[in-house]
Every structure is written in structure tokens, then in C-alpha cells.
Design an enzyme around this catalytic site. Structure first.
Site, PDB file in Angstrom:
ATOM      1  N   SER A 180       0.789  -1.128  -0.067  1.00 24.96           N
ATOM      2  CA  SER A 180      -0.023   0.066  -0.141  1.00 24.96           C
ATOM      3  C   SER A 180       0.861   1.378  -0.093  1.00 24.96           C
ATOM      4  O   SER A 180       1.547   1.287  -0.998  1.00 24.96           O
ATOM      5  CB  SER A 180      -0.906   0.014   1.218  1.00 24.96           C
ATOM      6  OG  SER A 180      -2.051   0.959   0.980  1.00 24.96           O
ATOM      7  N   ASP A 319      -5.306  -3.447  -2.572  1.00 24.07           N
ATOM      8  CA  ASP A 319      -4.313  -2.964  -1.618  1.00 24.07           C
ATOM      9  C   ASP A 319      -3.643  -4.065  -1.282  1.00 24.07           C
ATOM     10  O   ASP A 319      -3.963  -5.078  -0.609  1.00 24.07           O
ATOM     11  CB  ASP A 319      -5.166  -2.403  -0.443  1.00 24.07           C
ATOM     12  CG  ASP A 319      -4.243  -1.672   0.652  1.00 24.07           C
ATOM     13  OD1 ASP A 319      -3.349  -2.176   0.927  1.00 24.07           O
ATOM     14  OD2 ASP A 319      -4.987  -0.982   1.407  1.00 24.07           O
TER      15      ASP A 319
END
Length: 495
Positions: A180, A319
Site C-alpha cells: 500500500s 491493496d
């Protein structure tokens, strides 16, 4: 002034230090006043096997005194590893602000000295190929450290301060992962040499590229935020570089983690080994695709003809921190790492983490650890049941992602954490100011200072192994280059 008053004054100096040098000097003074210096001088401790370490030091010193390189090789082959005699016991870090037992530091220094002695040994005694074989085997057996940069959305600028501090002290590990927000900093490390990084990791440079990463567009368009500005910043930074391009440029083994946006898929680790032709820009964009906040992404790669094509065309990814915030086990398999340094900003994890990895002591502490483990196991079991019972792919996927978040490990051997508190949550999805970026970077640097001495000790031997092995590999390449081919003729002497 009483000793307690003096200690409080020095602790205040540590807390308010404006530079690492100020922090270090105040910490050394604290160790002198607290009695930690006396503790360092005493070999004896229940926290490690001091007799074994003392004996190893004596054997290495004797072998060097006798000019016995072969004997040193035998001693190191015999059992060199990062936690010999429990010298990596985290409890040893509770006594002093800086440093450890003098005996432990002497042992680390003696091992490094022994490696230098073997490397420089007369090749009539230890020939080149014996040296190369020794360093290849022991380097692999000893292992190495990795740096893992967690997710954390806007809190991820904290990682820049951590990396700046490690770079300034030449302590950046060669193996790095990012998930991320951490994937952006990891990609910078993959694609830039040290001389460029300090400028790119400055508040001014970061603000110029990411001050409008968060553009609200509402939930009606598939995601809450428009990713256009984020994508443009990533393209400017990484263009069409692949993981293989990056490795050839910097030599760093950098991994970016992504999670699948559908069921029956596992998280992927993208790097020069597993996906050399994957485009870094799209990997980072996918790793930053927080569910609902940003749309999932199709990965891209460069094919043999040099064209940019879809990578795993049937899948989209999101993510990386959802399923592989800190992918230590897989990094261990890929790169032989056995020690981790974690910069952790994940808001789901930080409030529950301690800055030191310690063993539980006493009945209450052991009971608490057991109950926490039991609660985690029961939660995973409950999510497994729900995933099997609920209808619909969307509901199953959501439950599966929540299960993955709970099931992860969020700590490493050395943990660098931001200050805990609700105040940091304002950075999560907001567009940063140059001041807020500067505050997060400074926070990352300050959080790293207390860990630098431990990181230096933990990586001291593996760093020496890598250095000498690299020298020998370069020499091997020269030898192979100069070998006459099967049809080549020997050069005539001049004169």
C-alpha cells in the site's frame, strides 16, 4: 542534584533531541547515570549464554594469533548464526539506551575480523575457490535482514523518515518490501541510487508530487477517490520501468505486494525474481488501491517485443496490506532473510503494538498472551464459518478480506512505530501539507534513532558477508572473462 533528578533531565534531553547526535550523546549520558555502563561491562547474564560466547571469542582470537585461516573457517562453519547463544534476545535491550554487553559486541567484531582475515588469507594456504565456496555457503546459512514498509495511506510518509535515517547511517538492508503506502517508498528505493534518494524523500519533493493525491468523487462512481493525480505522480516517478530494470539499476531486491480483488486467489509478491517484466508503476498503483477508496487495477508488463501488455489479464488487484502487509515468510523463501526490520503505520495494527518485541514474563503476562492468541484463533474460525454460510460473492469476498486482516502478523524483530494517538488519523485520507509531511518524516526519523544501534548490531555480520562475497564474485567474473576459449590462441609476448 539527585541521581533521579539527573536521569529525568537527561531523559528530557533524549525526548527533545533535534538530531541523532544529540539523541546519542544524551543516551550515552543516561547509560552512565543509570548504571547501564556497569551492566555492559559484566559478561554474566541469565539472558544469554555468556560462557559460550566468551569461548567462541577466545577460539577466534587464538586462530588468528596462529595465522590459522582454515581453523577460523572451521569455527565459523561450526555454528555462526544471528542468535548464537541467544545474543539476539530482546530482553537484552531493556537495560541500556545504547549498546549491549561488551562481550557480545566483542564477539560481533571478532566474527567480522575473522571474515576479513579469511578473505585476505594467503592463497597458497586457502585458495580462491575455497574462499568463494566458504563465503557462498556461510552467507547463505547466516541469512540477512529485510526492511518491510507497511500500509497506512497518508501515514505512509512516516516511512520516508525511517528510510532517510537508515540511509544516513548506511544501514538500509538489501531486501525491501512495501505494501500500500509503503509500496511507493519501496519503489523509490528500487529505482533510485542512494545519492538521489535523500532529495526525493524530502518534504518539498513529496509535497510537489502527492499534495493532491486525494480527490473526492463520492461512492456513486465505484470508488470514493479519483486516482488520476496519484497515477500521474507514479508515472512521473517510475514511468515504464520493470522490476528487472530496477534491479539492474540499484541491485536492491524490492518486493511490492498486491491482493486479488476476487475470491480463490492469494496475494502476490511482485519483484525481480517472481515477476521481472511487471511494470512497477502499475504494481504500486494496485498496492495502493484501498477497497472502496480506489478502484482495483489490472497489472501491466513488458513482453519480449518491448510492448506493454496486460499481466495476468483475467485478474485485477488491490491493496497489498489486506493480505500481505508484512510478507516475511515468503521473503525468507525467496531471499534467505531471517531477520526483519518493520516500519509499521497500519492504523489497524499500530494501536495494539509494543515498540519492543519481548518475551512474556509472569503468569499474568503469559495468560494475556494466551487469551489474545485464543481470541485471534476464534475470530478466524468465526470468519471461516461465515464465509461458508453467506450467499453472494461480494459478501464472501468482504468476509475473506477481514479474515486476512486478522490473520496477519504485524510485527518484526525490530519495530519502528509512530507515536500512538488519535491525532495521527487526520493524515489517513487527507491531502497533506508540506508541514504535515515534514512532521511525519521527522516522526519517522525520531522513531528510528532508538533502534539504530540495535539495527547496526543485527546487520553487522551479514553486511560483512555480503561485502566479501561481492568482492569474490567480481574477481570470479574477471577470471572467467580472461579464460581462453576453446578456439582462442594464446597472446604473443611483446618485445
Amino acid at each position: 542534584m539527585t541521581n533521579k533528578t539527573a536521569l529525568n533531565k537527561v531523559q528530557l534531553a533524549i525526548d527533545n533531541a533535534a538530531s541523532y547526535n544529540e539523541f546519542l550523546q544524551a543516551s550515552l549520558e543516561h547509560d552512565q547515570l543509570s548504571g547501564a555502563d556497569d551492566w555492559k561491562q559484566q559478561d554474566k547474564s541469565n539472558d544469554y549464554d555468556f560462557r559460550l560466547i566468551r569461548k567462541r571469542v577466545e577460539r577466534m582470537q587464538a586462530a588468528k594469533a596462529n595465522n590459522d585461516a582454515a581453523g577460523l573457517m572451521f569455527i565459523l562453519h561450526e555454528g555462526i548464526h544471528g542468535n548464537l547463544a541467544n545474543i539476539a534476545n530482546p530482553e537484552l535491550g531493556n537495560y541500556a539506551k545504547v549498546g549491549t554487553k561488551v562481550l557480545i559486541q566483542t564477539f560481533l567484531d571478532e566474527v567480522c575480523s575473522a571474515l576479513e582475515f579469511i578473505f585476505n588469507a594467503d592463497e597458497r594456504d586457502i585458495d580462491f575457490h575455497e574462499k568463494l565456496s566458504f563465503f557462498e555457503e556461510t552467507t547463505h546459512a547466516y541469512g540477512q535482514s529485510c526492511l518491510m514498509l507497511s500500509g497506512g495511506a497518508g501515514l505512509g510518509f512516516f516511512h520516508c523518515g525511517v528510510v532517510r535515517s537508515l540511509l544516513e547511517h548506511d544501514l538500509l538492508p538489501p531486501v525491501i518490501s512495501g505494501a500500500s503506502a509503503g509500496s511507493i517508498v519501496a519503489a523509490l528505493l528500487a529505482t533510485r541510487r542512494d545519492a538521489q534518494l535523500m532529495d526525493l524523500l524530502s518534504p518539498e519533493a513529496i509535497y510537489a508530487r502527492f499534495h493532491k493525491w486525494s480527490i473526492w468523487q463520492g461512492p456513486g462512481k465505484g470508488s470514493w477517490l479519483d486516482s488520476t493525480n496519484l497515477e500521474n505522480a507514479l508515472i512521473e516517478l517510475f514511468d515504464l520501468l520493470t522490476f528487472e530494470d530496477a534491479y539492474q539499476l540499484t541491485g536492491r531486491q524490492v518486493t511490492i505486494t498486491v491482493s486479488p480483488s476476487d475470491l480463490h486467489q492469494y496475494s502476490r509478491l511482485l519483484n525481480a525474481k517472481t515477476s521481472p517484466n511487471a511494470i512497477i508503476t502499475q504494481a504500486v498503483r494496485a498496492s495502493c488501491a484501498i477497497p472502496l477508496v480506489f478502484d482495483p487495477v489490472q497489472l501491466k508488463a513488458r513482453n519480449q517485443a518491448g510492448d506493454i501488455v496486460p499481466y495476468i489479464p483475467s485478474r485485477r488487484f488491490a491493496d497489498g496490506s489486506l493480505m500481505a502487509d508484512l510478507p516475511f515468510n515468503r521473503l525468507a523463501r525467496l531471499y534467505g532473510v531471517n531477520h526483519s526490520i518493520v516500519s509499521q503505520t497500519n492504523p489497524l495494527a499500530v494501536p495494539f503494538l509494543s515498540r519492543r518485541k519481548q518475551h512474556s514474563r509472569g503468569v499474568l503476562a503469559l495468560t494475556k498472551r494466551h487469551l489474545v492468541g485464543l481470541a485471534k484463533s476464534n475470530s478466524i474460525y468465526a470468519f471461516d464459518i461465515m464465509e461458508n454460510l453467506v450467499p453472494g460473492k461480494a459478501a464472501k469476498l468482504g468476509i475473506h478480506k477481514l479474515r486476512s486482516i486478522i490473520d496477519q502478523q504485524y510485527v518484526g524483530d525490530i519495530n519502528i512505530l509512530p507515536q500512538q494517538g488519535l491525532g495521527s488519523l487526520k493524515y489517513l485520507l487527507a491531502n497533506p501539507t508540506e508541514q504535515s509531511i515534514s512532521e511525519l518524516i521527522k516522526s519517522g526519523e525520531r522513531a528510528t534513532w532508538p533502534q539504530l544501534d540495535l539495527i547496526r548490531r543485527s546487520t553487522q555480520i551479514s553486511k560483512q558477508f555480503r561485502y566479501y562475497l561481492q568482492q569474490l564474485k567480481q574477481r570470479e567474473a574477471q577470471i572467467l572473462t580472461n579464460l581462453p576459449g576453446p578456439t582462442s590462441k594464446p597472446k604473443q609476448a611483446l618485445g
